[in-house]
Write an enzyme that holds these catalytic residues in place. Structure first.
Site, PDB file in Angstrom:
ATOM      1  N   GLY A 160       0.649  -1.286   0.177  1.00 12.84           N
ATOM      2  CA  GLY A 160       0.042   0.128   0.025  1.00 12.84           C
ATOM      3  C   GLY A 160       1.007   1.230  -0.185  1.00 12.84           C
ATOM      4  CG  ASP A 172      13.710 -10.116   8.951  1.00 12.07           C
ATOM      5  OD1 ASP A 172      14.431 -10.703   9.527  1.00 12.07           O
ATOM      6  OD2 ASP A 172      12.566 -10.193   8.674  1.00 12.07           O
ATOM      7  CG  ASP A 203      20.741  -7.964  17.564  1.00 12.13           C
ATOM      8  OD1 ASP A 203      19.404  -7.961  17.712  1.00 12.13           O
ATOM      9  OD2 ASP A 203      21.510  -8.781  18.026  1.00 12.13           O
ATOM     10  N   GLY A 204      17.891  -6.136  15.736  1.00 10.31           N
ATOM     11  CA  GLY A 204      16.993  -5.056  16.255  1.00 10.31           C
ATOM     12  C   GLY A 204      17.145  -4.739  17.766  1.00 10.31           C
ATOM     13  CG  ASP A 221       5.434  -8.405  12.541  1.00 14.77           C
ATOM     14  OD1 ASP A 221       4.926  -8.875  13.523  1.00 14.77           O
ATOM     15  OD2 ASP A 221       5.511  -8.879  11.237  1.00 14.77           O
ATOM     16  CB  CYS A 276       1.349 -14.010  13.735  1.00 13.59           C
ATOM     17  SG  CYS A 276       2.935 -14.876  13.612  1.00 13.59           S
TER      18      CYS A 276
END
Length: 350
Positions: A160, A172, A203-204, A221, A276
């Protein structure tokens, strides 16, 4: 007393001794429990307590065919009528009108198990087949009053088009993840806009230190136990015995990533945490613990936003949990077999 053995007695004698060897051999070669079965055993033990009488219907939905949505690529000239391919046109969710005209996601109504036809060659770069609830975590970032110069840090890119964000950083840590991000960028976004999107593989957990107070909006996420995938697929299943330590460390990793995302947000910025999984331990408890730690260790205030309006807007499309204390949880249900997807919106107040 000495007995004489005839052939029949010898056969019986031989069979007796062979059976002694065969019995332990069968025990040694018995098949191990599959990862899918281990996952279901874990879910039965934990989710039966969490959801009570709802768990049997959620369980059978997890094991049934998943429902999908279609996200239109606003950079193309696709029309919603092209999605039906001669069949009855799918009913759009209220996403495009209720939240933002820049997100057009289509699903079949509740109770309708129709499937979208495979995308023709001309549609392949105009639409993106997606898990419709996966769009929900991005909606809190898509208000119409956003400033045109804002910057956003996302865990993934979407097809989008966004009018509000001028700079996007997508990270990521896995090579396969960054490859997928690059593929989405190449396939769905015009080349002249690629420079506005930065794809990294860092590394987040260190992002909050590397780019402290940089972003207006952050989507975290996180890795989780993807319940539907774990119940249905053996390949790359996190319930494999060799991944048990990785699975046990997930809550710690999730909390570190959320804290890092909050640190990367500017004062007044927004952070959305999403998974999730149905697990309270990986959803609400992570939000609670992360906000406590960041207050105590960094003196940063964080307010958990009320997302009940999303439940009201999309109650005809998704099945929401009525018992989620923080954020919103989309439950799998046979009449609307999406999810699970959890999301919670936070605002950094200082």
């Amino acid at each position: 007393r000495v007995h004489s053995f005839n052939r029949g007695n010898c056969d019986s004698f031989l069979f007796f001794h062979l059976s002694c060897f065969l019995i332990p051999l069968k025990a040694a070669t018995a098949p191990r429990i599959s990862s899918k079965r281990l996952a279901l055993n874990y879910f039965d033990m934990n989710y039966k307590t969490q959801f009570g009488s709802l768990w049997p219907s959620i369980r059978i939905s997890l094991l049934s065919e998943q429902k999908y949505g279609v996200l239109l690529n606003n950079y193309s000239d696709v029309e919603s009528s092209e999605l039906s391919s001669g069949a009855e046109a799918p009913a759009p969710s209220p996403t495009s009108t209720a939240i933002s005209p820049n997100i057009q996601c289509y699903t079949f109504p509740k109770g309708d198990i129709s499937r979208f036809p495979p995308a023709s060659l001309c549609l392949q770069r105009k639409v993106l087949m997606c898990q419709a609830p996966a769009v929900l975590p991005e909606l809190p970032h898509c208000r119409l009053d956003e400033s045109p110069g804002s910057s956003t840090h996302l865990a993934c890119t979407a097809a989008g088009k966004s009018q509000c964000s001028r700079q996007v950083a997508a990270n990521d840590i896995s090579a396969s993840g960054t490859k997928r991000l690059g593929g989405v960028l190449h396939s769905y976004v015009p080349k002249e806009l690629h420079k506005a999107v930065r794809v990294t593989s860092l590394d987040g957990r260190n992002w909050g230190k590397v780019e402290k107070e940089t972003y207006d909006k952050v989507l975290v996420d996180v890795p989780c136990t993807p319940d539907r995938q774990c119940a249905m697929e053996e390949e790359d299943n996190i319930f494999k015995r060799i991944r048990s330590q990785e699975r046990q460390m997930l809550p710690m990793l999730q909390m570190q990533l959320l804290i890092s995302g909050i640190l990367a947000a500017k004062p007044g910025g927004e952070v959305v945490y999403s998974t999730c999984t149905l697990s309270q331990l990986q959803n609400e408890y992570i939000v609670e613990r992360a906000t406590e730690l960041i207050e105590n260790q960094y003196s940063i205030g964080v307010r958990v936003e009320n997302c009940n309006h999303f439940r009201k807007l999309f109650h005809d499309t998704f099945s929401f949990s009525a018992d989620c204390r923080l954020g919103e949880l989309v439950l799998p249900h046979l009449t609307a077999n999406f999810g699970p997807v959890y999301f919670c919106k936070l605002q950094r107040v200082r």
